[in-house]
Design a protein around this motif. Structure first.
Motif, PDB file in Angstrom:
ATOM      1  N   ASP A  76       0.868  -1.180   0.000  1.00 23.53           N
ATOM      2  CA  ASP A  76       0.000   0.000   0.000  1.00 23.53           C
ATOM      3  C   ASP A  76       0.900   1.224   0.000  1.00 23.53           C
ATOM      4  O   ASP A  76       1.181   1.819   1.033  1.00 23.53           O
ATOM      5  CB  ASP A  76      -0.920   0.006   1.229  1.00 23.53           C
ATOM      6  N   GLY A  87      -8.344   8.842   3.637  1.00 25.00           N
ATOM      7  CA  GLY A  87      -7.109   9.628   3.522  1.00 25.00           C
ATOM      8  C   GLY A  87      -6.883  10.560   4.710  1.00 25.00           C
ATOM      9  O   GLY A  87      -5.785  11.083   4.893  1.00 25.00           O
ATOM     10  N   GLU A 146      -6.969   6.084  10.005  1.00 28.91           N
ATOM     11  CA  GLU A 146      -7.183   6.833   8.759  1.00 28.91           C
ATOM     12  C   GLU A 146      -8.432   6.313   8.071  1.00 28.91           C
ATOM     13  O   GLU A 146      -8.663   5.104   7.986  1.00 28.91           O
ATOM     14  CB  GLU A 146      -5.954   6.638   7.850  1.00 28.91           C
ATOM     15  N   LEU A 163       0.573   4.252  -1.076  1.00 27.72           N
ATOM     16  CA  LEU A 163      -0.061   5.472  -0.549  1.00 27.72           C
ATOM     17  C   LEU A 163      -1.159   5.047   0.412  1.00 27.72           C
ATOM     18  O   LEU A 163      -2.276   4.866   0.013  1.00 27.72           O
ATOM     19  CB  LEU A 163      -0.656   6.302  -1.698  1.00 27.72           C
ATOM     20  N   ARG A 164      -0.833   4.921   1.741  1.00 28.00           N
ATOM     21  CA  ARG A 164       0.467   5.138   2.303  1.00 28.00           C
ATOM     22  C   ARG A 164       0.822   4.113   3.372  1.00 28.00           C
ATOM     23  O   ARG A 164       1.858   4.209   4.022  1.00 28.00           O
ATOM     24  CB  ARG A 164       0.494   6.530   2.981  1.00 28.00           C
ATOM     25  N   ALA A 165      -0.087   3.130   3.618  1.00 26.21           N
ATOM     26  CA  ALA A 165       0.052   2.333   4.841  1.00 26.21           C
ATOM     27  C   ALA A 165       1.354   1.542   4.948  1.00 26.21           C
ATOM     28  O   ALA A 165       2.001   1.555   6.001  1.00 26.21           O
ATOM     29  CB  ALA A 165      -1.148   1.395   4.998  1.00 26.21           C
ATOM     30  N   TRP A 196      -8.244   0.473  -3.718  1.00 20.90           N
ATOM     31  CA  TRP A 196      -9.093   1.428  -2.971  1.00 20.90           C
ATOM     32  C   TRP A 196     -10.511   0.864  -2.930  1.00 20.90           C
ATOM     33  O   TRP A 196     -11.196   0.823  -3.928  1.00 20.90           O
ATOM     34  CB  TRP A 196      -9.086   2.829  -3.595  1.00 20.90           C
ATOM     35  N   HIS A 210      -6.025   7.715  -5.909  1.00 24.97           N
ATOM     36  CA  HIS A 210      -5.744   8.017  -4.497  1.00 24.97           C
ATOM     37  C   HIS A 210      -4.682   9.110  -4.367  1.00 24.97           C
ATOM     38  O   HIS A 210      -4.709   9.885  -3.403  1.00 24.97           O
ATOM     39  CB  HIS A 210      -5.328   6.756  -3.722  1.00 24.97           C
ATOM     40  N   THR A 242      -6.304   1.434   8.657  1.00 22.89           N
ATOM     41  CA  THR A 242      -6.439   2.321   7.493  1.00 22.89           C
ATOM     42  C   THR A 242      -7.531   1.766   6.578  1.00 22.89           C
ATOM     43  O   THR A 242      -8.000   0.636   6.756  1.00 22.89           O
ATOM     44  CB  THR A 242      -5.108   2.448   6.714  1.00 22.89           C
ATOM     45  N   THR A 243      -7.903   2.560   5.587  1.00 25.13           N
ATOM     46  CA  THR A 243      -9.042   2.179   4.749  1.00 25.13           C
ATOM     47  C   THR A 243      -8.813   0.855   4.028  1.00 25.13           C
ATOM     48  O   THR A 243      -9.695  -0.002   3.978  1.00 25.13           O
ATOM     49  CB  THR A 243      -9.329   3.281   3.703  1.00 25.13           C
ATOM     50  N   ASN A 244      -7.615   0.675   3.470  1.00 21.28           N
ATOM     51  CA  ASN A 244      -7.375  -0.512   2.637  1.00 21.28           C
ATOM     52  C   ASN A 244      -6.140  -1.319   3.026  1.00 21.28           C
ATOM     53  O   ASN A 244      -6.151  -2.544   2.945  1.00 21.28           O
ATOM     54  CB  ASN A 244      -7.200  -0.062   1.168  1.00 21.28           C
ATOM     55  N   GLY A 245      -5.059  -0.647   3.418  1.00 21.33           N
ATOM     56  CA  GLY A 245      -3.785  -1.328   3.642  1.00 21.33           C
ATOM     57  C   GLY A 245      -3.845  -2.376   4.742  1.00 21.33           C
ATOM     58  O   GLY A 245      -3.330  -3.497   4.597  1.00 21.33           O
ATOM     59  N   ASN A 292      -2.261   8.678   8.831  1.00 21.70           N
ATOM     60  CA  ASN A 292      -1.459   7.660   8.145  1.00 21.70           C
ATOM     61  C   ASN A 292      -0.337   8.312   7.343  1.00 21.70           C
ATOM     62  O   ASN A 292       0.070   7.784   6.315  1.00 21.70           O
ATOM     63  CB  ASN A 292      -2.389   6.847   7.232  1.00 21.70           C
ATOM     64  N   LEU A 305      -5.180  12.446  -2.125  1.00 20.56           N
ATOM     65  CA  LEU A 305      -4.218  12.968  -1.147  1.00 20.56           C
ATOM     66  C   LEU A 305      -3.800  14.399  -1.502  1.00 20.56           C
ATOM     67  O   LEU A 305      -3.584  15.221  -0.605  1.00 20.56           O
ATOM     68  CB  LEU A 305      -2.999  12.044  -1.064  1.00 20.56           C
TER      69      LEU A 305
END
Ligand code: MLT
Length: 245
Positions: free
Chosen positions: A25, A73, A70, A27-29, A148, A207, A102-105, A83, A211
């Protein structure tokens, strides 16, 4: 060694596990995770759910923990950090455990957590991930982009391509043998096309644009650095990553 790329956690098979799985990930995890461990953080513990993160971290000495949350973002209200890897200074993180959602990472890491070896990679620590693969020679390797919310992310696939590109250059295995799926060939081509213009690539990415709207221009520049951190977050127990060794 055979490399497979899955663009999102949702596209990642659930009926089997590889010898080694790598979550990406950019951006940014996973950039943030490598940064925290490089700055002396004790460990990273990942959660998909914010309430569970609060409950589990409550059992931890307050001076030894940091809570990072997060969504979309942005930093979640009430958390110590969002994050951004730029916030993870040595003064702040040394000796502390980062509890992060975080949202996805963090979801990508949870999806692959049953593999015998689970790593977190980004451009900043690409070489460390590649060196691990070259040293351990796992038979099957999955590189899983965080995407995402179920959709493809350019920057994660470019980084997966960067990992495969470097293995290809050093392992002396023909591409047709190394590539376990078509995604590997496509990702290497994507990386080769943009390798000298990664910040520009991030500006094309959905993404990256998100950001930029949040004024995170410097985060994009930081995350576009290649091979600058010689650290490899590796899972020690489900959901907990530490430095290798
Ligand atoms: C995620 O997990 O989706 C990202 O790391 C979001 C972010 O840039 O903070």
């Amino acid at each position: 060694m055979k490399l497979f790329i899955y663009h999102t956690p949702e596209l990642t098979p659930t009926d089997t596990v590889p010898d080694c799985a790598i979550a990406v990930d950019v951006l940014r995890a996973t950039t943030t995770m490598a940064t925290v461990l490089a700055a002396g953080g004790e460990a990273i513990q990942v959660f998909s759910d914010l309430d569970t993160l609060i409950d589990v971290s409550a059992a931890w000495d307050a001076s030894k923990r940091l809570r990072a949350g997060e969504r979309g973002g942005a930093k979640v209200e009430g958390f110590d950090l969002g994050n951004s890897p730029l916030d993870c200074t040595q003064t702040l993180v040394a000796g502390r455990r980062l509890f992060i959602s975080t949202t996805n990472g963090t979801r990508a890491l949870q999806r692959i957590q049953n593999a015998p070896a689970v790593l977190a990679a980004a451009f900043v620590n690409r070489a460390a991930a590649v060196n691990y693969l070259l040293a351990k020679q796992p038979e099957t390797v999955w590189i899983v982009g965080s995407g995402w919310e179920g959709t493809y992310s350019l920057e994660d696939t470019a980084c997966a391509g960067a990992i495969c590109h470097s293995v290809l250059q050093q392992a002396n295995i023909p591409l047709a043998e190394l590539a376990g799926n078509d995604e590997v060939v496509g990702a290497i081509a994507l990386y080769e096309q943009w390798q000298d213009r990664l910040v520009e690539l991030f500006h094309q990415a959905s993404h990256g644009k998100r950001l930029l709207r949040l004024n995170c221009d410097d985060d994009l520049k930081y995350c576009a650095q290649v091979d600058v951190l010689d650290v490899l977050p590796i899972q020690q127990e489900p959901g907990v990553l530490k430095l290798l060794g």
